[in-house]
Enzyme design. Structure first.
Site, PDB file in Angstrom:
ATOM      1  CG  PHE A  57     -56.931 -60.612  66.592  1.00 15.81           C
ATOM      2  CD1 PHE A  57     -56.818 -59.653  67.586  1.00 15.81           C
ATOM      3  CD2 PHE A  57     -58.093 -60.646  65.838  1.00 15.81           C
ATOM      4  CE1 PHE A  57     -57.842 -58.748  67.828  1.00 15.81           C
ATOM      5  CE2 PHE A  57     -59.125 -59.737  66.061  1.00 15.81           C
ATOM      6  CZ  PHE A  57     -59.001 -58.781  67.064  1.00 15.81           C
ATOM      7  CG  ASN A 112     -52.734 -50.483  65.599  1.00 17.32           C
ATOM      8  OD1 ASN A 112     -52.266 -50.463  66.735  1.00 17.32           O
ATOM      9  ND2 ASN A 112     -53.999 -50.779  65.359  1.00 17.32           N
ATOM     10  CG  HIS A 115     -56.017 -47.677  72.852  1.00 16.46           C
ATOM     11  ND1 HIS A 115     -57.080 -48.422  72.405  1.00 16.46           N
ATOM     12  CD2 HIS A 115     -56.492 -46.914  73.869  1.00 16.46           C
ATOM     13  CE1 HIS A 115     -58.152 -48.138  73.134  1.00 16.46           C
ATOM     14  NE2 HIS A 115     -57.827 -47.229  74.035  1.00 16.46           N
TER      15      HIS A 115
HETATM   16  P1  TYD Z   1     -60.226 -52.299  67.619  1.00 13.69           P
HETATM   17  O1  TYD Z   1     -60.866 -51.832  68.901  1.00 13.69           O
HETATM   18  O2  TYD Z   1     -61.096 -52.968  66.599  1.00 13.69           O
HETATM   19  O3  TYD Z   1     -59.482 -51.085  66.854  1.00 13.69           O
HETATM   20  P2  TYD Z   1     -58.903 -49.659  67.308  1.00 13.69           P
HETATM   21  O4  TYD Z   1     -57.576 -49.896  67.983  1.00 13.69           O
HETATM   22  O5  TYD Z   1     -58.724 -48.921  66.003  1.00 13.69           O
HETATM   23  O6  TYD Z   1     -59.915 -49.039  68.215  1.00 13.69           O
HETATM   24  O7  TYD Z   1     -59.063 -53.322  67.963  1.00 13.69           O
HETATM   25  C1  TYD Z   1     -58.219 -53.087  69.061  1.00 13.69           C
HETATM   26  C2  TYD Z   1     -56.840 -53.576  68.733  1.00 13.69           C
HETATM   27  O8  TYD Z   1     -56.864 -54.968  68.475  1.00 13.69           O
HETATM   28  C3  TYD Z   1     -56.221 -52.947  67.489  1.00 13.69           C
HETATM   29  O9  TYD Z   1     -55.662 -51.690  67.722  1.00 13.69           O
HETATM   30  C4  TYD Z   1     -55.176 -53.981  67.143  1.00 13.69           C
HETATM   31  C5  TYD Z   1     -55.844 -55.297  67.542  1.00 13.69           C
HETATM   32  N1  TYD Z   1     -56.404 -56.008  66.383  1.00 13.69           N
HETATM   33  C6  TYD Z   1     -55.677 -57.031  65.816  1.00 13.69           C
HETATM   34  O10 TYD Z   1     -54.555 -57.343  66.274  1.00 13.69           O
HETATM   35  N2  TYD Z   1     -56.200 -57.716  64.742  1.00 13.69           N
HETATM   36  C7  TYD Z   1     -57.410 -57.387  64.207  1.00 13.69           C
HETATM   37  O11 TYD Z   1     -57.841 -58.052  63.221  1.00 13.69           O
HETATM   38  C8  TYD Z   1     -58.169 -56.318  64.803  1.00 13.69           C
HETATM   39  C9  TYD Z   1     -59.514 -55.934  64.253  1.00 13.69           C
HETATM   40  C10 TYD Z   1     -57.626 -55.656  65.887  1.00 13.69           C
END
Ligand code: TYD
Length: 138
Positions: A57, A112, A115
């Protein structure tokens, strides 16, 4: 006192939610100690997301994260890293409870809203990636 780095992602900026999201952090007692509006370039995104750069991704994520200027902010307060992560909710917005930032405003696991650093050690690395020492008013 601890510091953390947050990035108000392109979906947050496009939805004009920067103030709303920053307000959540400020209401929890976190102070803004550095801030910058910047469009994230591919090399910086590869560095910032080194832990997931080999995931399928990643190209789509990098395209999204570089799609418009984002607001990069360092926050300071008690347990800043855990406090910010708790307010944000889990990565997948669809699974994030209502009342969390991602649960209220996010779209899915990639789009989402925000960060936030996942440890004090990574927060220090991330803050120094985006800010010179004299840009952090801590
Ligand atoms: P991650 O560090 O696992 O999560 P967080 O932001 O909660 O610390 O992942 C970083 C970013 O990568 C996440 O905010 C969005 C992206 N991402 C995807 O696009 N697809 C996915 O399946 C995952 C796990 C993350």
């Amino acid at each position: 006192m601890e510091k953390t780095l947050i990035i108000l992602k392109p979906d947050c900026m496009e939805k004009r939610l920067a103030g709303t999201v920053l307000n959540r952090f400020q209401e929890a007692g976190l102070d803004i100690v550095a801030a910058k509006l910047t469009r994230l370039q591919p090399a910086l995104l590869r560095e910032h997301y080194a832990h997931i750069a080999d995931r399928p991704f990643f190209p789509e994520l990098a395209q999204f994260m570089g799609s418009r200027p984002v607001l990069v902010v360092a926050l300071q307060g008690e347990d800043a890293v855990a406090t910010a992560r708790k307010l944000l909710g889990p990565t997948d917005s669809k699974k994030a409870p209502k009342g969390t930032i991602r649960g209220d405003y996010g779209t899915d696991v990639s789009v989402n809203i925000c960060h936030a650093s996942d440890s004090p050690e990574n927060a220090a690395i991330e803050i120094s990636r985006f800010f010179a020492p004299n840009e952090v008013y801590a």
